[in-house]
Design an enzyme around this catalytic site. Structure first.
Site, PDB file in Angstrom:
ATOM      1  N   CYS A  59       0.837  -1.190   0.000  1.00  0.00           N
ATOM      2  CA  CYS A  59       0.000   0.000   0.000  1.00  0.00           C
ATOM      3  C   CYS A  59       0.883   1.255   0.000  1.00  0.00           C
ATOM      4  O   CYS A  59       1.854   1.329   0.756  1.00  0.00           O
ATOM      5  CB  CYS A  59      -0.919  -0.004   1.231  1.00  0.00           C
ATOM      6  N   CYS A  63       0.626   4.531   6.994  1.00  0.00           N
ATOM      7  CA  CYS A  63       0.004   4.333   8.314  1.00  0.00           C
ATOM      8  C   CYS A  63       0.958   3.499   9.197  1.00  0.00           C
ATOM      9  O   CYS A  63       1.249   2.334   8.865  1.00  0.00           O
ATOM     10  CB  CYS A  63      -1.328   3.630   8.159  1.00  0.00           C
ATOM     11  N   CYS A  66       0.350  -0.204  10.253  1.00  0.00           N
ATOM     12  CA  CYS A  66      -0.211  -1.183   9.305  1.00  0.00           C
ATOM     13  C   CYS A  66       0.812  -2.105   8.663  1.00  0.00           C
ATOM     14  O   CYS A  66       1.774  -1.649   8.022  1.00  0.00           O
ATOM     15  CB  CYS A  66      -0.981  -0.442   8.217  1.00  0.00           C
ATOM     16  N   CYS A 103     -17.059  -8.290   4.886  1.00  0.00           N
ATOM     17  CA  CYS A 103     -16.336  -7.029   4.726  1.00  0.00           C
ATOM     18  C   CYS A 103     -15.050  -7.264   3.936  1.00  0.00           C
ATOM     19  O   CYS A 103     -14.206  -8.066   4.346  1.00  0.00           O
ATOM     20  CB  CYS A 103     -16.021  -6.463   6.108  1.00  0.00           C
ATOM     21  N   CYS A 134     -19.873  -5.025   2.985  1.00  0.00           N
ATOM     22  CA  CYS A 134     -19.077  -3.915   3.511  1.00  0.00           C
ATOM     23  C   CYS A 134     -17.752  -3.917   2.749  1.00  0.00           C
ATOM     24  O   CYS A 134     -17.232  -4.990   2.413  1.00  0.00           O
ATOM     25  CB  CYS A 134     -18.827  -4.135   5.004  1.00  0.00           C
ATOM     26  N   CYS A 194     -19.107   2.841   8.585  1.00  0.00           N
ATOM     27  CA  CYS A 194     -18.390   2.125   9.636  1.00  0.00           C
ATOM     28  C   CYS A 194     -17.096   2.907   9.836  1.00  0.00           C
ATOM     29  O   CYS A 194     -16.261   2.969   8.927  1.00  0.00           O
ATOM     30  CB  CYS A 194     -18.109   0.697   9.166  1.00  0.00           C
ATOM     31  N   ARG A 266     -17.951  -1.953  17.679  1.00  0.00           N
ATOM     32  CA  ARG A 266     -17.312  -3.221  17.330  1.00  0.00           C
ATOM     33  C   ARG A 266     -16.025  -3.435  18.123  1.00  0.00           C
ATOM     34  O   ARG A 266     -15.112  -2.611  18.069  1.00  0.00           O
ATOM     35  CB  ARG A 266     -16.991  -3.244  15.831  1.00  0.00           C
TER      36      ARG A 266
HETATM   37  N1  SAM Z   1      -6.679   0.634   3.103  1.00  0.00           N
HETATM   38  C1  SAM Z   1      -7.960   0.956   3.581  1.00  0.00           C
HETATM   39  C2  SAM Z   1      -7.953   2.150   4.525  1.00  0.00           C
HETATM   40  O1  SAM Z   1      -7.005   2.300   5.281  1.00  0.00           O
HETATM   41  O2  SAM Z   1      -8.900   2.906   4.474  1.00  0.00           O
HETATM   42  C3  SAM Z   1      -8.657  -0.196   4.252  1.00  0.00           C
HETATM   43  C4  SAM Z   1      -7.921  -1.234   5.045  1.00  0.00           C
HETATM   44  S1  SAM Z   1      -7.212  -0.708   6.557  1.00  0.00           S
HETATM   45  C5  SAM Z   1      -6.243  -2.104   6.967  1.00  0.00           C
HETATM   46  C6  SAM Z   1      -8.550  -0.655   7.726  1.00  0.00           C
HETATM   47  C7  SAM Z   1      -8.255  -0.267   9.145  1.00  0.00           C
HETATM   48  O3  SAM Z   1      -7.644  -1.337   9.831  1.00  0.00           O
HETATM   49  C8  SAM Z   1      -7.340   0.886   9.403  1.00  0.00           C
HETATM   50  O4  SAM Z   1      -7.950   2.126   9.253  1.00  0.00           O
HETATM   51  C9  SAM Z   1      -6.941   0.666  10.863  1.00  0.00           C
HETATM   52  O5  SAM Z   1      -7.818   1.346  11.731  1.00  0.00           O
HETATM   53  C10 SAM Z   1      -7.084  -0.847  11.025  1.00  0.00           C
HETATM   54  N2  SAM Z   1      -5.773  -1.473  11.235  1.00  0.00           N
HETATM   55  C11 SAM Z   1      -4.799  -1.646  10.316  1.00  0.00           C
HETATM   56  N3  SAM Z   1      -3.719  -2.227  10.851  1.00  0.00           N
HETATM   57  C12 SAM Z   1      -4.001  -2.425  12.162  1.00  0.00           C
HETATM   58  C13 SAM Z   1      -3.271  -2.978  13.255  1.00  0.00           C
HETATM   59  N4  SAM Z   1      -2.023  -3.411  13.122  1.00  0.00           N
HETATM   60  N5  SAM Z   1      -3.881  -3.038  14.458  1.00  0.00           N
HETATM   61  C14 SAM Z   1      -5.141  -2.586  14.605  1.00  0.00           C
HETATM   62  N6  SAM Z   1      -5.874  -2.047  13.618  1.00  0.00           N
HETATM   63  C15 SAM Z   1      -5.308  -1.958  12.407  1.00  0.00           C
HETATM   64  C1  DTB Z   2     -11.329  -2.089  11.255  1.00  0.00           C
HETATM   65  O1  DTB Z   2     -11.556  -1.094  11.965  1.00  0.00           O
HETATM   66  N1  DTB Z   2     -10.545  -3.098  11.612  1.00  0.00           N
HETATM   67  C2  DTB Z   2     -10.462  -4.074  10.570  1.00  0.00           C
HETATM   68  C3  DTB Z   2     -11.456  -3.536   9.512  1.00  0.00           C
HETATM   69  N2  DTB Z   2     -11.840  -2.281  10.060  1.00  0.00           N
HETATM   70  C4  DTB Z   2     -11.098  -3.459   8.101  1.00  0.00           C
HETATM   71  C5  DTB Z   2      -9.081  -4.314  10.095  1.00  0.00           C
HETATM   72  C6  DTB Z   2      -8.149  -4.722  11.213  1.00  0.00           C
HETATM   73  C7  DTB Z   2      -6.838  -5.015  10.587  1.00  0.00           C
HETATM   74  C8  DTB Z   2      -5.845  -5.563  11.589  1.00  0.00           C
HETATM   75  C9  DTB Z   2      -4.529  -5.820  10.962  1.00  0.00           C
HETATM   76  C10 DTB Z   2      -4.547  -6.850   9.881  1.00  0.00           C
HETATM   77  O2  DTB Z   2      -5.129  -7.948  10.058  1.00  0.00           O
HETATM   78  O3  DTB Z   2      -3.937  -6.611   8.813  1.00  0.00           O
HETATM   79 FE1  SF4 Z   3      -2.844   1.206   3.381  1.00  0.00          FE
HETATM   80 FE2  SF4 Z   3      -2.824  -0.029   5.708  1.00  0.00          FE
HETATM   81 FE3  SF4 Z   3      -3.077   2.600   5.627  1.00  0.00          FE
HETATM   82 FE4  SF4 Z   3      -5.120   1.040   4.772  1.00  0.00          FE
HETATM   83  S1  SF4 Z   3      -4.339   1.170   6.856  1.00  0.00           S
HETATM   84  S2  SF4 Z   3      -4.276   2.858   3.786  1.00  0.00           S
HETATM   85  S3  SF4 Z   3      -3.949  -0.673   3.915  1.00  0.00           S
HETATM   86  S4  SF4 Z   3      -1.283   1.420   4.954  1.00  0.00           S
END
Ligand code: SAM
Ligand code: DTB
Ligand code: SF4
Length: 351
Positions: A59, A63, A66, A103, A134, A194, A266
């Site tokens: 990506c 973030c 992530c 989702c 979703c 959401c 959630r």
């Molecule tokens: N890329 C899209 C975005 O960021 O809008 C969707 C996928 S992203 C992985 C969705 C959400 O997952 C993020 O906004 C974050 O709140 C959560 N998330 C990602 N990595 C995480 C982690 N290591 N621990 C907890 N929540 C996480």
């Molecule tokens: C949200 O708030 N948590 C979910 C969903 N929306 C998309 C994602 C959690 C991702 C946790 C890290 C992973 O599994 O990559």
């Molecule tokens: Fe990309 Fe992860 Fe950020 Fe979503 S949360 S925009 S997948 S870096």
């Protein structure tokens, strides 16, 4: 919704007020949250959704939490957009274990024109299976938002993640204003929102309160508010952050419940690191939705059978679909639930 109940929802929370909620004695806060919860929900029902990563890794966003960000080396195998048929098979599997919402998440800054037709086919196909749909695909423009709504997308997940003040410490490639804009497009297109955030990134109490204020002070509360506990992934800049005090995490759920009384709160990422007592306390604080199935997007989640056993021990039933207007879909779900009922793995959701 009656005028009285609609006007009971507040959109004018101040920081002092919200901090005062957080700072109540724990038992008072939980009693308050549980009382509010029972005014709007069956306290023994929890909604279950299943997540699928339809496009993993690489990506362009940065973030810091992530594992899918291309800026960090987390050893994740990158994958291109999944084939529609494979996504539909995963959705059918999720339905078979009793999930009511599917989702789909993509590690994109935003969907591209080339990918949109496939994404729309996924929405149509999952919807046709009788599941709520979703997606979480990053930033959307208005045209994409409308196309997703027309294809039948019920919810769009787009998290604010934290307070506007702390946000810049975590993400530099997308602004808070961008996120709010996407949420406004989603609302204008008639879809459900959401949106929530993450605890454990080094944020202060003010930041936790600030996130909830942003969400609750939107023109309409998000229907679903995911509260994630940071899953610390090696290679990400937040891998060595301090653990959140479990009671502080429960406080966040309770305050979210009080501020957004009709929303599903959630209990999101991080459940694998929580013991059953903590999860039970989370449900008591007003959390009434979970991700269900052994994987979140790229990290682990408790096994479905473990969750069903926990539900059984707590006398919790999975919630049926929200919309009952489509009798064919409803009947299909009930059939799936009945088929699962005799399985040791599944606790009767239709009772
Ligand atoms: N890329 C899209 C975005 O960021 O809008 C969707 C996928 S992203 C992985 C969705 C959400 O997952 C993020 O906004 C974050 O709140 C959560 N998330 C990602 N990595 C995480 C982690 N290591 N621990 C907890 N929540 C996480
Ligand atoms: C949200 O708030 N948590 C979910 C969903 N929306 C998309 C994602 C959690 C991702 C946790 C890290 C992973 O599994 O990559
Ligand atoms: Fe990309 Fe992860 Fe950020 Fe979503 S949360 S925009 S997948 S870096």
């Amino acid at each position: 919704m009656s005028a009285t109940s609609a006007s009971a929802l507040r959109h004018d929370w101040s920081l002092d007020e919200v901090k005062a909620l957080f700072e109540q004695p724990f038992n008072d806060l939980l009693f308050h949250a549980q009382t509010v919860h029972r005014q709007h929900f069956d306290a023994n029902r929890v909604q279950v959704s299943t997540l699928l990563s339809i496009k993993t890794g690489a990506c362009p966003e940065d973030c810091k939490y992530c594992p899918q960000s291309g800026h960090y080396n987390t050893g994740l195998d990158k994958e291109k957009l999944m084939e529609v048929e494979k996504v539909l098979q995963a959705a059918a599997d999720a339905k078979a274990i009793g999930s009511t919402r599917f989702c789909m998440g993509a590690a994109w800054k935003h969907p591209s024109a080339k990918d949109m037709p496939y994404v729309l086919k996924m929405v149509e196909g999952v919807k046709a299976l009788g599941l709520e749909t979703c997606m979480t695909l990053g930033k959307l423009d208005q045209e994409q938002t409308r196309a997703l709504a027309e294809a039948g997308l019920d919810y769009y997940n787009h998290n604010l993640d934290t307070s506007p003040e702390f946000y810049g410490n975590i993400i530099t490639t997308r602004t808070y204003a961008d996120r709010l804009e996407t949420l406004s497009y989603v609302r204008d297109a008639g879809m459900k929102i959401c949106s929530g955030g993450i605890l454990g990134m080094g944020e202060s109490l003010n930041d936790r309160a600030g996130l909830l204020i942003q969400l609750a002070n939107l023109p309409e509360h998000p229907e679903s508010v995911p509260i994630n506990m940071l899953v610390k992934v090696k290679g990400t800049p937040l891998a060595d952050e301090q653990d959140v005090d479990p009671f502080d995490f429960i406080r966040m759920l309770a305050v979210a419940r009080i501020m957004m009384p009709k929303s599903h709160v959630r209990l999101s990422a991080g459940r694998e690191q929580m013991n059953e007592q903590m999860q039970a306390l989370a449900f008591f604080a007003g959390a009434n939705s979970i991700f269900y199935g052994e994987k979140l997007l790229t990290t682990g989640n408790p096994q479905a059978d473990k969750d069903m056993l926990l539900f059984k021990r707590l006398g919790i039933q999975p919630e049926a679909r929200e919309e009952h207007d489509d009798e064919v879909h409803q009947a299909a779900i009930e059939q799936a639930l009945v088929e699962q009922r005799d399985s040791k793995l599944f606790y009767d959701a239709t009772a």
